[in-house]
Scaffold this active site. Structure first.
Site, mmCIF file in Angstrom:
data_model
loop_
_atom_site.group_PDB
_atom_site.id
_atom_site.type_symbol
_atom_site.label_atom_id
_atom_site.label_comp_id
_atom_site.label_asym_id
_atom_site.label_seq_id
_atom_site.Cartn_x
_atom_site.Cartn_y
_atom_site.Cartn_z
ATOM 1 N N HIS A 150 -3.154 -2.201 -8.485
ATOM 2 C CA HIS A 150 -4.203 -3.091 -7.961
ATOM 3 C C HIS A 150 -4.643 -4.092 -9.031
ATOM 4 O O HIS A 150 -4.836 -5.280 -8.766
ATOM 5 C CB HIS A 150 -5.437 -2.268 -7.557
ATOM 6 C CG HIS A 150 -5.284 -1.488 -6.289
ATOM 7 N ND1 HIS A 150 -4.938 -2.066 -5.096
ATOM 8 C CD2 HIS A 150 -5.467 -0.162 -6.022
ATOM 9 C CE1 HIS A 150 -4.913 -1.125 -4.141
ATOM 10 N NE2 HIS A 150 -5.233 0.031 -4.680
ATOM 11 N N GLU A 153 -2.620 -2.627 -1.365
ATOM 12 C CA GLU A 153 -2.075 -1.273 -1.508
ATOM 13 C C GLU A 153 -0.564 -1.315 -1.737
ATOM 14 O O GLU A 153 0.008 -0.395 -2.324
ATOM 15 C CB GLU A 153 -2.424 -0.410 -0.299
ATOM 16 C CG GLU A 153 -3.920 -0.116 -0.129
ATOM 17 C CD GLU A 153 -4.553 0.638 -1.296
ATOM 18 O OE1 GLU A 153 -3.816 1.256 -2.095
ATOM 19 O OE2 GLU A 153 -5.796 0.596 -1.434
ATOM 20 N N GLU A 168 -4.031 2.577 -9.691
ATOM 21 C CA GLU A 168 -5.077 1.547 -9.847
ATOM 22 C C GLU A 168 -4.588 0.400 -10.723
ATOM 23 O O GLU A 168 -5.037 -0.747 -10.558
ATOM 24 C CB GLU A 168 -6.356 2.158 -10.431
ATOM 25 C CG GLU A 168 -6.972 3.314 -9.627
ATOM 26 C CD GLU A 168 -7.281 2.990 -8.169
ATOM 27 O OE1 GLU A 168 -7.382 1.791 -7.832
ATOM 28 O OE2 GLU A 168 -7.386 3.928 -7.357
#
Lengths: 505, 505
Positions: free
Chosen positions: A276, A302, A273
């Site tokens: 991201h 991604e 994460e």
């Protein structure tokens, strides 16, 4: 809007009017993003019905804003104005949003938002209770509405229904191309998994022994986030049932979940994460309020999370860099030595759960979902057919029997309950892009592993910032990747990466 | 809106159209409430500018919705439709919102929202840094805009500018009446404080010795919330700089702040906010989406928090009920005995901080703020005059020298930075209403103290539910209080309560 930061030059009045409208949409979406994060990470159960109604109302408002009759003329007029290249890219993105919205009736947009809120909220308890039948009842309307959306988009765009949904996450994606890319993976992956597992049989790997207290795992996660450059003045780490990266680019909210007997899951989830998050945190600030300022696509998104988690996070070099942090927070048992940890993180073992899968079996989870959701949206199967198909494919691709275990089977992911059909391919596209980026980075920096092992991540971060983060949506996906790596998607890099890491590692 | 829960009977089309519009406004405000809570309790600093812009955009949207030209005719037409009494009350509330919004230009609404977001956010750091000059720079535009709002409302409503702002929090409030009520308090309060302090000089009170870990204080707070009936499926407890009760009626978010050397502050703060929360959690569910379903006024809201904190929370009976919980979480030192704790909670000691003030000196803090903010809004003083006036009044009312200490002086409250002028009187009105309620409850239940001491709070909760919570905005404030207690505001109950508790206790 007096607060708009967009200048209003006299020679591009239509463009300026459009920019003001899309700035307003950006602010509306801010509220939806924060309310959506809250719904997943903070909200108690009795809040859900009012939250669902509020979010649906926001969807309706945004849809009304995008279907305002004035926009059509403004888009035409703006195309003839003297725009800078960046403005022209923004116009392309605005037109894309406008076209998609104008193909869908307001009634459908609202019904989808409500059905997804309802289904996703109930799914959290139903997943725990392994309650497929209860889930199916809420899920059927989600599928019906998604098919309706897909039909409408499909007819207008001249693509298949599933492709029309995939296009929301990966603009310009071609289902036949993805099918052929995935088809190729299916030809070499089973054999590679087989060879690697045979080779790993003789490895001695120690399992780490818990419990690892949640607070220690969280403290470790925060330090690793800091090492990876997460900006804590512009984001947070919290807990949710299904880890995600949400919030807004100015305030990125990532989540994880903790299990006291397995710290790898939360740690690798956080690394994922954070990938991201850094993309969002490093999009160009001055463009954030416009469509051209947002992340390019979910495949590219991604590719960031998997650059972090797979290319970087599971490499022996990175494990060496974080080993002192692991020891500081979780103790110094033998299993946590850098060399053993690196072996743990590259251990190949087919399992039920996608987000816990090793790098090598992960594509099988995606291909399975791609095949099922495409059949579901194109109408070849019904929602009630999913479990049998899931079992059949898990058996075929990973040799696992999942019968009756819905919790760890087709109920495991948030995507379908929330109506996000067409998203899954983004993960494997992302893994392939990430391998392609690192091939470029390694060419530039032959000493990459040594520098990463020393905790020096700038070769990776600088490359990503220059070639991906700062580019936002200035280019279409193919052009972005071509400019970054000299070629469009080339899955050979992914295969080469896996063979190098798992057969020669 | 297909999701509206309001029926659309053919004989009241105008009313139904209005109800649909106000349901939409309710959903918009849901997003603003959650984003506002998040801003205070969760958001990292770099999120503030985008959050401020998004919330201002929402204010503009809601203002546009309320100033839609169609509403005027609908309000007129609905008045002639065959409405039920509850619908007629709803029409009264809708008209009130409509009138206020239509007196203010959109530019002002947006500018106020942006100035308040900016000033309030900077205030958090400036308060800590005791930075009055830095604060003043952001605060001036907040005052200028509030004065502009007050002027516009004042001219239309034929009341003074300050009164026009007070009306937002206490509909129908009369500044002259409040001035006379507060003036009366000023005649008897100083002498009462003097006598009580003289009497308490001979008391032996032990101070509790910390540190009291934050986690223990939080666990105690949660148990006390449960005892007070807080519904955790419809709300949360979190941390913020300035404690508040926010969120939405379906999902109430209360906050507190912890200091390891003083558990009373967080505990009483939690009891206070739980009073607000139970009001929201027990408003009639079927009316929540309409103006008639909301809390009556901020004076009535504070009457709930102060019923909990002052009437109940600081009573020896309640202290006896929670003493076992205190011991369980904070240990059993002598100072935490029920009798000593009760003395601690009624100890009178003039201090700098309003929210930490004892029950007896609290009104002085309010009267001071009332007098300053009225002069500020009416234009008698400028923002830069506040510190000197603050010092002068703190000296006169409480005998304290606050010169140079802005942090614990005029920078201590969130109300002014956020532009909420006219709110402060609600606290002392609330304390007076609460005393009046408890006079009624004690008449009905002469054994109240014994039942509360046994942890049986139903006499209080049932009365509040019947007379206040379930009544929402069905009546104006005077009627609500008259129906509940047999008379309108009667400050004699407040004085009698203080004399009984502090002189005869």
């Amino acid at each position: 809007m007096s607060t708009s930061t967009t200048p209003t030059p006299a020679d591009k009045p239509a463009y300026s009017a459009l920019a003001a409208t899309f700035t307003r949409l950006y602010r509306y979406s801010h509220l939806g993003s924060i309310a959506g994060w809250d719904q997943a990470a903070m909200m108690p159960s009795k809040g859900n019905s009012a939250r669902g109604a509020a979010l649906a109302e926001l969807q309706v408002l945004m849809h009304q804003t995008l279907t305002d009759a004035k926009l059509s003329g403004l888009l035409q007029a703006a195309a003839n104005e003297p725009l800078e290249p960046q403005e022209r890219a923004n116009l392309r993105e605005m037109r894309r949003d406008w076209e998609s919205a104008n193909l869908l009736p307001e009634r459908l947009v609202e019904a989808q938002s409500l059905a997804a809120s309802h289904c996703e909220h109930a799914w959290r308890a139903q997943r725990k209770a392994n309650d497929w039948q209860g889930f199916l009842e809420n899920f059927r309307p989600v599928v019906t509405l998604a098919r309706e959306e897909a039909q409408l988009l499909s007819q207008a765009k001249g693509v298949s229904p599933y492709e029309a949904l995939m296009d929301k996450y990966e603009p310009g994606a071609c289902a036949a191309h993805i099918e052929s890319v995935f088809g190729a993976v299916k030809t070499w992956l089973p054999d590679l998994v087989h060879r690697v597992r045979a080779q790993q049989e003789s490895d001695s790997v120690l399992q780490a022994t818990g419990p690892f207290p949640v607070e220690s795992q969280r403290a470790l996660g925060l330090e690793v986030m800091a090492l990876l450059g997460f900006d804590f003045e512009g984001g947070r780490l919290d807990i949710s049932t299904h880890p995600f990266c949400g919030g807004v680019a100015e305030d990125v909210r990532i989540t994880t979940r903790y299990s006291e007997d397995d710290f790898v899951r939360s740690l690798m989830g956080i690394v994922h994460e954070t990938g991201h998050a850094r993309y969002e945190q490093n999009l160009p600030r001055e463009l954030l309020h416009l469509p051209v300022g947002r992340a390019r696509s979910m495949g590219i998104h991604e590719s960031q999370s998997l650059s972090f988690e797979m290319q970087l996070g599971r490499s022996p070099a990175f494990v060496q860099a974080i080993a002192p942090l692991v020891h500081k927070h979780l103790g110094a048992q033998e299993a946590l030595s850098a060399s053993n940890l690196a072996r743990l993180l590259t251990r190949v073992q087919p399992g039920m759960i996608r987000v816990d899968a090793d790098e090598l079996t992960y594509p099988a989870h995606i291909i399975l979902r791609f095949e099922i959701e495409r059949a579901l949206i194109d109408g070849a199967i019904a929602p009630e057919d999913i479990p049998a198909l899931w079992d059949e494919k898990m058996q075929a691709y990973l040799g696992l029997d999942t019968r009756g275990d819905f919790q760890n089977g087709c109920l495991q992911d948030i995507h379908w309950p929330s109506g996000s059909f067409g998203y899954f391919p983004s993960y494997t596209l992302g893994a392939m892009y990430a391998a392609q980026y690192f091939a470029s980075i390694r060419t530039l920096h032959p000493d990459l592993d040594a520098r990463v092992a020393a905790g020096e991540l700038s070769p990776v971060m600088d490359w990503l910032r220059t070639h991906i983060w700062s580019q936002a949506s200035l280019w279409d996906t193919d052009t972005l990747v071509q400019r970054a790596t000299g070629e469009t998607l080339n899955p050979a890099h992914f295969r080469a990466h896996l063979e190098r890491r798992y057969l020669m590692g």
